[in-house]
Design a protein around this motif. Sequence first.
Motif, mmCIF file in Angstrom:
data_model
loop_
_atom_site.group_PDB
_atom_site.id
_atom_site.type_symbol
_atom_site.label_atom_id
_atom_site.label_comp_id
_atom_site.label_asym_id
_atom_site.label_seq_id
_atom_site.Cartn_x
_atom_site.Cartn_y
_atom_site.Cartn_z
ATOM 1 N N VAL A 108 0.838 -1.200 0.000
ATOM 2 C CA VAL A 108 0.000 0.000 0.000
ATOM 3 C C VAL A 108 0.874 1.251 0.000
ATOM 4 C CG1 VAL A 108 -1.601 1.346 1.411
ATOM 5 C CG2 VAL A 108 -1.993 -1.105 1.070
ATOM 6 N N ARG A 109 1.925 1.235 0.757
ATOM 7 C CA ARG A 109 2.809 2.407 0.827
ATOM 8 C C ARG A 109 3.426 2.715 -0.535
ATOM 9 N NH1 ARG A 109 8.096 3.053 4.853
ATOM 10 N NH2 ARG A 109 8.682 5.168 4.176
ATOM 11 N N GLY A 110 3.950 1.695 -1.199
ATOM 12 C CA GLY A 110 4.550 1.913 -2.508
ATOM 13 C C GLY A 110 3.541 2.364 -3.538
ATOM 14 N N ALA A 111 2.337 1.794 -3.485
ATOM 15 C CA ALA A 111 1.301 2.169 -4.437
ATOM 16 C C ALA A 111 0.848 3.612 -4.224
ATOM 17 C CB ALA A 111 0.109 1.218 -4.314
ATOM 18 N N LEU A 112 0.717 4.058 -2.967
ATOM 19 C CA LEU A 112 0.329 5.442 -2.691
ATOM 20 C C LEU A 112 1.380 6.420 -3.191
ATOM 21 C CD1 LEU A 112 -1.237 5.131 0.883
ATOM 22 C CD2 LEU A 112 -2.440 5.596 -1.262
ATOM 23 N N ARG A 113 2.649 6.060 -3.068
ATOM 24 C CA ARG A 113 3.717 6.930 -3.587
ATOM 25 C C ARG A 113 3.585 7.079 -5.091
ATOM 26 N NH1 ARG A 113 8.958 4.681 -2.946
ATOM 27 N NH2 ARG A 113 9.729 6.714 -3.621
ATOM 28 N N ALA A 114 3.282 5.976 -5.789
ATOM 29 C CA ALA A 114 3.145 6.041 -7.241
ATOM 30 C C ALA A 114 1.914 6.864 -7.651
ATOM 31 C CB ALA A 114 3.065 4.637 -7.823
ATOM 32 N N ILE A 115 0.834 6.758 -6.884
ATOM 33 C CA ILE A 115 -0.361 7.554 -7.175
ATOM 34 C C ILE A 115 -0.031 9.043 -7.093
ATOM 35 C CG2 ILE A 115 -2.646 8.200 -6.292
ATOM 36 C CD1 ILE A 115 -2.956 5.261 -5.403
ATOM 37 N N GLU A 116 0.757 9.419 -6.105
ATOM 38 C CA GLU A 116 1.088 10.825 -5.895
ATOM 39 C C GLU A 116 2.184 11.326 -6.837
ATOM 40 O OE1 GLU A 116 -0.624 12.806 -4.228
ATOM 41 O OE2 GLU A 116 -0.847 12.345 -2.100
#
Length: 268
Positions: A108-116
């Motif tokens: 989840v952390r890595g995916a949120l970084r990519a979203i931002e």
Amino acid sequence: MSAERRVVFLVNPGAGSGRVLARLHAALAPAPQLVARARTAVVRSLEEAGEVVQGLAPDEVPVAAGGDGTVNLLARALRAAGMADRPLATLPLGTGNAFGHPFGLGTVRGALRAIEAGTPRLIDVMTTTHSELPLALVSISAGFESRMLAAVERRPAWRRWLGLVPGLLCVATRSWTGIGVTVDAKDGEAEAVACLSARAYWRTLHRGLRTAQPSADGDPRWRRWRRARFEADGPVQIDGEVVSGMEFEVAIESRGLSVLVMPGGILT
């Protein structure tokens, strides 16, 4: 694409054993700034996902919040709308979350970084002539895996994990007939793996498959390919979804989908 992206989370309420909405709320709790720029769309079918895609604002990023099946659903909706080059993002909240791992999006952390802050990358996909699911992003299989998933899916969502052990016991030690894969003679970007025994299947899951070094006993067998013909009498698994067995073609389509990833986050 703006620096502070607006986001649309596409959620299938049946994903993640029916708990994906609760998981989404928990995942976004530490990110109030993102929540302020986001909305959630509940989608249960390709038609509903298509309506969301068609209604996207120019600065909105569609995010598949769920497992591999939800990513597949969003990808099909974008492609059907002629928007395959529009970047999508993922948030791994489902039962199976294999899609994001090669891109550093498995958490989840890595995916949120990519979203931002991620940048678009075009990736290859598998197109199929299967009447129920014409696109595959992760895997296609038949035999042990698909029959186990079929056994689990027959149970109500809240009881599916309880059905995992009986499902494993039912299929894990058996061999299956009526399955065939024929691949082209040219090396390609995808891999076909044939486990001739249950032992080879579980060994492959546990240790991984070193495709550069074929198995000493010939089990499993593997080959790289670009076009293939798949035949199965029983159920077939495509990106975690169970579909009917049949004969169908599979081909690699280069640069068939755009995904937001972090620079340096791609495994090769």
